[in-house]
Write a protein that holds these residues in place. Structure first.
Motif, mmCIF file in Angstrom:
data_model
loop_
_atom_site.group_PDB
_atom_site.id
_atom_site.type_symbol
_atom_site.label_atom_id
_atom_site.label_comp_id
_atom_site.label_asym_id
_atom_site.label_seq_id
_atom_site.Cartn_x
_atom_site.Cartn_y
_atom_site.Cartn_z
ATOM 1 N N ASP A 82 31.854 33.797 49.687
ATOM 2 C CA ASP A 82 33.196 34.244 49.280
ATOM 3 C C ASP A 82 33.641 35.474 50.059
ATOM 4 O O ASP A 82 34.211 36.414 49.510
ATOM 5 C CB ASP A 82 33.230 34.520 47.776
ATOM 6 C CG ASP A 82 34.646 34.535 47.218
ATOM 7 O OD1 ASP A 82 35.496 33.799 47.748
ATOM 8 O OD2 ASP A 82 34.898 35.291 46.259
ATOM 9 N N LYS A 126 38.975 39.243 46.439
ATOM 10 C CA LYS A 126 39.198 39.957 45.188
ATOM 11 C C LYS A 126 39.757 39.011 44.112
ATOM 12 O O LYS A 126 40.240 37.914 44.413
ATOM 13 C CB LYS A 126 40.167 41.113 45.428
ATOM 14 C CG LYS A 126 39.678 42.130 46.460
ATOM 15 C CD LYS A 126 38.370 42.756 46.019
ATOM 16 C CE LYS A 126 37.864 43.788 47.021
ATOM 17 N NZ LYS A 126 37.386 43.193 48.273
ATOM 18 N N PRO A 127 39.707 39.443 42.869
ATOM 19 C CA PRO A 127 40.285 38.612 41.795
ATOM 20 C C PRO A 127 41.753 38.309 42.039
ATOM 21 O O PRO A 127 42.483 39.111 42.623
ATOM 22 C CB PRO A 127 40.086 39.488 40.557
ATOM 23 C CG PRO A 127 38.931 40.373 40.885
ATOM 24 C CD PRO A 127 39.060 40.658 42.352
ATOM 25 N N SER A 128 42.169 37.156 41.571
ATOM 26 C CA SER A 128 43.558 36.712 41.728
ATOM 27 C C SER A 128 44.150 36.393 40.365
ATOM 28 O O SER A 128 43.449 35.920 39.462
ATOM 29 C CB SER A 128 43.612 35.477 42.631
ATOM 30 O OG SER A 128 44.907 34.923 42.639
ATOM 31 N N GLN A 137 39.519 27.396 40.912
ATOM 32 C CA GLN A 137 38.074 27.182 40.837
ATOM 33 C C GLN A 137 37.648 26.436 42.095
ATOM 34 O O GLN A 137 38.279 25.443 42.466
ATOM 35 C CB GLN A 137 37.690 26.365 39.594
ATOM 36 C CG GLN A 137 38.125 26.983 38.274
ATOM 37 C CD GLN A 137 39.496 26.529 37.869
ATOM 38 O OE1 GLN A 137 39.856 25.378 38.042
ATOM 39 N NE2 GLN A 137 40.301 27.433 37.325
ATOM 40 N N THR A 181 38.311 32.209 39.542
ATOM 41 C CA THR A 181 39.152 33.392 39.428
ATOM 42 C C THR A 181 40.393 33.068 38.617
ATOM 43 O O THR A 181 40.792 31.904 38.498
ATOM 44 C CB THR A 181 39.538 33.932 40.825
ATOM 45 O OG1 THR A 181 40.186 35.186 40.702
ATOM 46 C CG2 THR A 181 40.443 32.955 41.555
ATOM 47 N N ARG A 223 37.058 37.587 38.849
ATOM 48 C CA ARG A 223 36.525 36.673 39.864
ATOM 49 C C ARG A 223 35.015 36.601 39.681
ATOM 50 O O ARG A 223 34.328 37.625 39.699
ATOM 51 C CB ARG A 223 36.881 37.134 41.273
ATOM 52 C CG ARG A 223 36.596 36.070 42.346
ATOM 53 C CD ARG A 223 37.045 36.525 43.720
ATOM 54 N NE ARG A 223 37.058 35.439 44.681
ATOM 55 C CZ ARG A 223 38.122 34.697 44.975
ATOM 56 N NH1 ARG A 223 39.281 34.950 44.364
ATOM 57 N NH2 ARG A 223 38.049 33.722 45.875
ATOM 58 N N THR A 224 34.513 35.394 39.474
ATOM 59 C CA THR A 224 33.087 35.161 39.272
ATOM 60 C C THR A 224 32.568 34.276 40.391
ATOM 61 O O THR A 224 33.142 33.220 40.672
ATOM 62 C CB THR A 224 32.824 34.480 37.916
ATOM 63 O OG1 THR A 224 33.369 35.282 36.860
ATOM 64 C CG2 THR A 224 31.331 34.280 37.693
ATOM 65 N N GLN A 264 30.365 39.595 40.032
ATOM 66 C CA GLN A 264 31.414 39.597 39.020
ATOM 67 C C GLN A 264 32.369 40.749 39.301
ATOM 68 O O GLN A 264 31.950 41.895 39.472
ATOM 69 C CB GLN A 264 30.816 39.757 37.626
ATOM 70 C CG GLN A 264 31.846 39.760 36.508
ATOM 71 C CD GLN A 264 32.577 38.432 36.406
ATOM 72 O OE1 GLN A 264 31.955 37.396 36.192
ATOM 73 N NE2 GLN A 264 33.896 38.445 36.573
ATOM 74 N N GLN A 265 33.664 40.433 39.345
ATOM 75 C CA GLN A 265 34.682 41.458 39.572
ATOM 76 C C GLN A 265 35.762 41.385 38.494
ATOM 77 O O GLN A 265 36.087 40.298 37.998
ATOM 78 C CB GLN A 265 35.358 41.265 40.937
ATOM 79 C CG GLN A 265 34.454 41.412 42.133
ATOM 80 C CD GLN A 265 35.238 41.255 43.420
ATOM 81 O OE1 GLN A 265 35.960 42.157 43.859
ATOM 82 N NE2 GLN A 265 35.104 40.096 44.040
ATOM 83 N N ASN A 324 39.359 48.129 40.716
ATOM 84 C CA ASN A 324 38.482 46.965 40.869
ATOM 85 C C ASN A 324 37.048 47.367 40.512
ATOM 86 O O ASN A 324 36.468 48.268 41.118
ATOM 87 C CB ASN A 324 38.522 46.428 42.297
ATOM 88 C CG ASN A 324 37.812 45.084 42.425
ATOM 89 O OD1 ASN A 324 38.394 44.041 42.147
ATOM 90 N ND2 ASN A 324 36.563 45.109 42.840
ATOM 91 N N SER A 360 33.247 45.998 40.285
ATOM 92 C CA SER A 360 32.466 44.913 40.872
ATOM 93 C C SER A 360 30.982 45.152 40.641
ATOM 94 O O SER A 360 30.491 46.280 40.764
ATOM 95 C CB SER A 360 32.733 44.821 42.384
ATOM 96 O OG SER A 360 31.927 43.833 42.990
#
Length: 854
Positions: free
Chosen positions: A138, A168-170, A175, A194, A204-205, A254-255, A266, A268
C-alpha cells in the motif's frame, strides 16, 4: 519444460510492446484519454511539499505506488532493480546497509555508528537500515533522493535518502483484496480497507502475509542431527531441516485520519514480523564456496596450504576423536553446508502521530513517533556441518523522535520552511560472542594431533560441561540527536529560483560493552592446568575481556586485561551544513539547475568488534560535498519526459570496520575512518509515451567511485595470504559501486473492449561488475548481472478485477546479492578451509495474481 514454456508465453506477450498499435475504444476516444492520463505530471514530496518533479533542483527518482503494484514489487530487493544507483549490502537485517552512488556502505553491524543514507517512512526516520526489509504494501510513492538531504529531513542524511510514503485514509469507502500464488508455493495475500467512521474521521486498515517454501538444499543438517542422536551427544544447534531460504512474513498497519477545519491529524500504527531463513531478503539464499586441494583459488602460501590440508584431514577423522561425524569438504555448490537451524526472527513496529494545522499562509506540522526493532538470528558461525561454535546478536532497538516544521504556502515570492528535530534511541545487543559446540573439543584435539603440534589434549569428558555454554557481551548504545534546519526558495522571476538552506546538528552517543563469562565452567578438567585450558580458549578465539577487569574463570588470564572491549565510551559532535541551488525555467516545460550541498554523518562508537587496543581513536564524523547540475524537461506535449544530472560527490572520513595497524604498530580490528571517496558520473531518467498505450521508461547511472585517500586498508586476499597485511588503496574503486546500472521497462496497455483492458510490461535491469570488499579483490568481485521480470494481465469491469501472470527472474539468472570471504571454522589457530559465503537471488519464479477492488 513447463517453466520454459510459461516464461516463453509471457515473453511473447511482452514482445508486442515493441510494435506500435492503435487501441480500440467504443467511442474512439477512450485510448486517447488513457494516454493523456498516463502523461500526467509526476508529483513528489522530496522537499516536504507537493510539487512537480521537474521543479525540484536535485536528482530524484520517483516510482508511484500504482507502478509498484502493477509490477508486483514486494520488498526493497525488487525495488533496487528499478532504481539504478541504489544498492544494498549485508547478509541479514542487522548487517544491512543501503548505498546510493556507491556511498553508504558499512560492512559491519556496528551498533554505535550511524548510516550515511537516511530511510524515512511517512516522514519518520528509521534508525536501523534493516527496518526497511519488510513487505512494502500500500505504498503511495517511493523516492530515491541523491546527495545530502539535511536541510529538510529530521535526521541528517549525509549522502541521500529513501523517502517512502504510504497511502492515507480516504473518506471514499473502498476495499482491495489481492492474492498471489507462484513457484515454490509462494503465496501472498493483501487486504486494504478504507472509509469514513464519521463526517470528520476516516480509517485505513492494511494487512498482508507472505510465505514461500525454501529452495536451497541443506543436505548435511539431517545427517548431523541423526549422528548426534545415535551417539547420545548433546548438540543444541542440530536440526533436521533439509532446505533453507524460505520466507514467512506478515504485517498490519492501522491509520485514523481526523480532518476538522484547519486541523488534519493522522494516527498510524504498524507491526511487521519476519520469521524466515532468507537472510532478510525474500529472495536470498546463502551458500559456502570452498577453495582447497585441486582448487585453492586464493594465492595461498605453502605453509598455509599445509595447515589447511591438516585441518581438512582432521575434519575427515573427527569421529575418531569423539566428534559427532566425519566430514570431507567436497559439497555441491548449490547447497548450504551449515548444520544448524538458521532462521531470522525480526520484528518492526511503531506508532506515529502527524498533525498539520493551517494558520492561513503558514502550516505547522508535528511528527511524534516511537519505533521498535528487534532481531534474533541463530547463526552457524563455523560454517560447516560440524558443531564448533556459534554466535549471534539478539538486538532490540527503541527510538523516539519529535519533529516540528513550519512552512509557508506557495503563493508568495519566497517559499520557506524551518524545523526542529529531537531524537533519542536506545539499542541493546545481547551478543553471544561465543557458544561452544559439541565438536569443539574433538576438533581441537584432532587438528593438533594430526598437525603434529605440541599440546595437551582437552579431556572429552569436559564436553558435557562446555557444550552450549556462552560468553556474552550485553552492549548498550544510547544516541541523542538534536537539529534545527531551514530552507527557502526565492522566486526571483517567474523563471529563476534561488534556494538556500542551513542545518545545525548536535549528536551524542554513549555505550557500554561488559563481557560476561559466568556460564563458563568454574573448575578445571582433571589433569589440565589453567595454562593449558587458557591455550585452548585462545586457540578457538574464546577469550573476550574488558580492559582493567579480572575474570576469575579457569582458562582466563588471572591479571587485569589491558586490551579487549572497552567498558564505557562516549562521543559527541556538532556540525553546520547547508545547500544552495539555482534553477531556471528555459521554457515552462524545461528546467535547468545547479546545486551544491554538504552533509554530515556523526562520529560513532566501536562496540561490536574486538578492539585490541582500548586507546584506539574514536570514529570521527563523516562529511560529504555534492556538486550537481541537471536538466529536467517535458517535451512533445508531455509524451517525452526526461531528467539528466551530472555530479561529483565527495565523502571524507569513510566509516567502516576493518583490520588495520595503529601508528604505534599495534594491530587493531574494529570501526574506524579508513579514508575518502569521490564519486562522479551522470544519471538519467527517460519516460516516453508513444500513444496507443505503448510506453517506455529508461533509467540509468554511470558512476566512477574511487578512493582518493585510503592509506592503510586490508590487503585483498590474493596479497594477504602471502603475508601482506595492508595496502594503500588510493585510486581503487569503492565497494558496492558498479560503474553502470540500467533499468528498462517497456509497457503496453490495450483496450480490448468497454471496461476491459489488457496490460503488460517487461522490466530489465543490469549492473556492471563491482566489489563487495573494502579493497578490490578477484575473490570479492560480483560479475555483471542482469534480471528480467515479466507480467501480463487483464483488468475487468473498469478495473474492479485484475488478473495477471508473472515471471520474476524469467531467465533464471544466478545473481549475487551479497558475499564475503571467509576463513572458517576458526579454532586451533587455523582454518579448516578457505572460501567465501555468497547470498544468491531466488531462482526463476512464476505465478498468478488476482486483485479485486470495490
Amino acid at each position: 519444460m513447463k517453466r520454459v514454456v510459461f516464461a516463453g508465453a509471457l515473453l511473447a506477450s511482452a514482445s508486442t510492446l515493441v510494435a506500435p498499435a492503435r487501441a480500440w475504444a467504443a467511442d474512439g476516444t477512450a485510448a486517447d484519454d488513457a494516454d493523456a492520463a498516463a502523461r500526467e505530471e509526476v508529483v513528489v514530496t522530496a522537499r516536504r511539499r507537493t510539487e512537480n518533479i521537474k521543479d525540484v533542483p536535485i536528482s530524484v527518482q520517483a516510482i508511484s505506488g500504482e507502478t509498484l503494484q502493477t509490477k508486483g514489487t514486494i520488498d526493497l530487493q525488487s525495488l533496487i532493480d528499478q532504481a539504478p544507483g541504489l544498492n544494498a549490502t549485508g547478509g541479514n537485517p542487522r548487517n544491512f546497509s543501503v548505498t546510493i552512488r556507491g556511498i553508504g556502505y558499512a560492512p559491519t553491524a556496528a551498533d554505535g555508528l550511524d548510516n550515511a543514507i537516511g530511510v524515512y517512512f511517512d516522514g519518520v526516520y528509521q534508525a536501523r537500515p534493516g527496518q526497511v526489509l519488510q513487505d512494502l504494501v500500500d505504498v503511495q510513492s517511493f523516492e530515491v533522493l541523491r546527495g545530502p538531504q539535511g536541510t529538510l529531513f529530521g535526521r541528517n542524511a549525509a549522502a541521500g535518502a529513501l523517502n517512502i510514503t504510504f497511502n492515507k485514509p480516504s473518506f471514499t469507502p473502498s476495499q482491495t483484496f489481492e492474492a498471489t500464488y507462484g513457484r515454490y508455493n509462494f503465496a501472498q495475500g493483501k487486504a486494504i480497507i478504507t472509509g469514513p467512521l464519521s463526517e470528520n474521521i476516516a480509517f485505513r486498515t492494511v494487512g498482508y502475509i507472505t510465505h514461500s517454501d525454501p529452495w536451497l538444499d541443506t543436505p548435511l543438517r539431517r545427517g548431523f542431527k541423526e549422528a548426534a542422536e545415535a551417539k547420545g551427544i548433546y548438540a543444541p544447534t542440530a536440526t533436521s531441516e533439509d532446505k533453507t531460504a524460505g520466507t514467512f512474513r506478515w504485517g498490519v498497519r492501522q491509520q485514523f485520519l481526523l480532518e476538522t477545519g484547519d486541523l488534519r491529524v493522522n494516527l498510524s500504527g504498524d507491526l511487521n514480523v519476519e520469521n524466515d531463513s532468507s537472510s532478510g531478503f525474500s529472495s536470498g539464499g546463502g551458500i559456502t564456496e570452498l577453495f582447497g586441494p585441486g582448487n585453492w583459488g586464493i594465492n595461498t602460501t605453502a605453509a598455509q596450504r599445509a595447515r589447511v590440508t591438516a585441518a581438512r584431514s582432521a575434519l575427515a577423522r573427527l569421529a575418531d576423536f569423539g566428534g559427532v561425524q566425519n566430514w570431507v569438504p567436497t559439497v555441491d555448490p548449490r547447497s548450504s553446508i551449515t548444520n544448524n537451524y538458521n532462521r531470522m526472527k525480526t520484528k518492526n513496529a511503531g506508532v506515529s502521530l502527524t498533525a498539520d494545522y493551517d494558520f492561513g499562509g503558514v502550516t505547522l506540522t508535528s511528527i511524534s513517533a516511537w519505533r521498535h526493532w528487534s532481531f534474533d538470528p541463530p547463526q552457524d558461525s563455523d560454517l560447516t556441518p560440524i558443531d564448533i561454535y556459534q554466535n549471534m546478536a539478539i538486538s532490540k532497538s527503541n527510538q523516539f523522535s519529535q519533529e516540528f516544521r513550519l512552512a509557508s504556502d506557495s503563493h508568495g515570492p519566497i517559499d520557506w520552511q524551518v524545523g526542529a528535530f529531537l531524537y533519542y534511541s536506545k539499542l541493546k545487543d545481547h551478543y553471544v560472542v561465543h557458544q561452544f559446540g559439541a565438536d569443539v573439543i574433538p576438533w581441537y584435539n584432532a587438528y593438533n594431533t594430526l598437525a603434529g603440534n605440541a599440546f595437551t589434549p582437552i579431556p572429552l569428558s569436559f564436553r558435557s560441561q562446555l557444550t552450549g555454554k556462552q560468553i556474552i557481551e550485553d552492549t548498550t548504545v544510547e544516541n541523542r540527536n538534536a537539529a534545527v534546519y531551514g530552507q527557502a526558495t526565492w522566486h526571483i522571476t517567474d523563471a529563476l529560483d534561488l534556494t538556500g538552506g542551513l542545518r545545525y546538528t548536535y549528536d551524542r552517543k554513549n555505550g557500554s560493552s561488559p563481557v560476561d563469562t559466568s556460564q563458563l565452567p568454574t573448575s578445571l578438567p582433571p589433569g589440565i592446568t589453567n595454562a593449558q585450558l587458557n591455550a585452548f580458549y585462545n586457540a578457538i578465539d574464546a577469550v573476550q575481556r574488558n580492559p582493567g577487569v579480572i575474570y576469575n574463570v579457569p582458562g582466563y588470564p588471572t591479571g587485569a586485561a589491558t586490551t579487549g572491549y572497552p567498558l564505557d565510551i562516549r562521543t559527541s559532535n556538532d556540525n553546520l551544513s547547508g545547500t544552495a541551488s539555482l534553477s531556471y525555467k528555459i521554457t515552462p516545460d524545461i528546467t535547468a539547475y545547479v546545486t551544491y550541498a554538504t552533509g554530515f554523518q556523526a562520529g560513532g562508537l566501536d562496540l561490536n568488534n574486538r578492539s585490541l587496543n582500548p586507546a584506539a581513536p574514536a570514529v570521527q564524523p563523516t562529511k560529504t560535498k555534492n556538486y550537481e547540475a541537471g536538466i529536467k524537461a517535458s517535451l512533445l506535449d508531455r509524451h517525452l519526459n526526461l531528467a539528466l544530472a551530472v555530479y561529483q560527490e565527495k565523502l571524507n572520513g569513510f566509516q567502516t570496520s576493518i583490520s588495520y595497524t595503529l601508528p604505534d604498530g599495534t594491530a587493531q580490528r574494529g570501526a574506524t575512518n579508513v579514508g575518502d571517496i569521490r564519486a562522479r558520473g551522470f544519471e538519467w531518467s527517460v519516460g516516453a509515451d508513444f500513444g496507443s498505450g505503448l510506453r517506455l521508461t529508461f533509467d540509468g547511472n554511470y558512476n566512477d567511485a574511487v578512493y582518493t585517500r585510503a592509506p592503510s586498508l586490508p590487503a585483498p586476499a590474493e596479497l594477504s595470504y602471502n603475508g601482506i597485511a595492508n595496502i594503500d588503496a588510493k585510486g581503487e574503486r569503492a565497494p558496492y559501486a558498479p560503474k553502470w546500472s540500467l533499468s528498462v521497462t517497456p509497457s503496453w496497455d490495450y483496450e480490448i473492449g468497454p471496461g476491459t483492458q489488457f496490460y503488460s510490461y517487461a522490466q530489465y535491469s543490469y549492473t556492471s561488475s563491482y566489489s563487495t570488499g573494502v579493497t578490490q579483490s578477484i575473490y570479492t568481485q560480483v560479475p555483471g548481472q542482469s534480471n528480467l521480470n515479466l507480467r501480463a494481465g487483464v483488468r475487468l469491469d473498469e478495473g474492479k478485477y485484475d488478473i495477471s501472470l508473472y515471471a520474476n527472474n524469467a531467465t533464471n539468472e544466478k545473481n549475487i546479492i551479497s558475499q564475503a570471504l571467509l576463513a572458517a571454522p576458526s579454532g586451533a589457530g587455523v582454518t579448516a578451509y578457505l572460501g567465501r559465503t555468497v547470498n544468491y537471488n531466488q531462482p526463476s519464479r512464476y505465478g498468478v495474481t488476482f486483485r479485486a477492488k470495490y
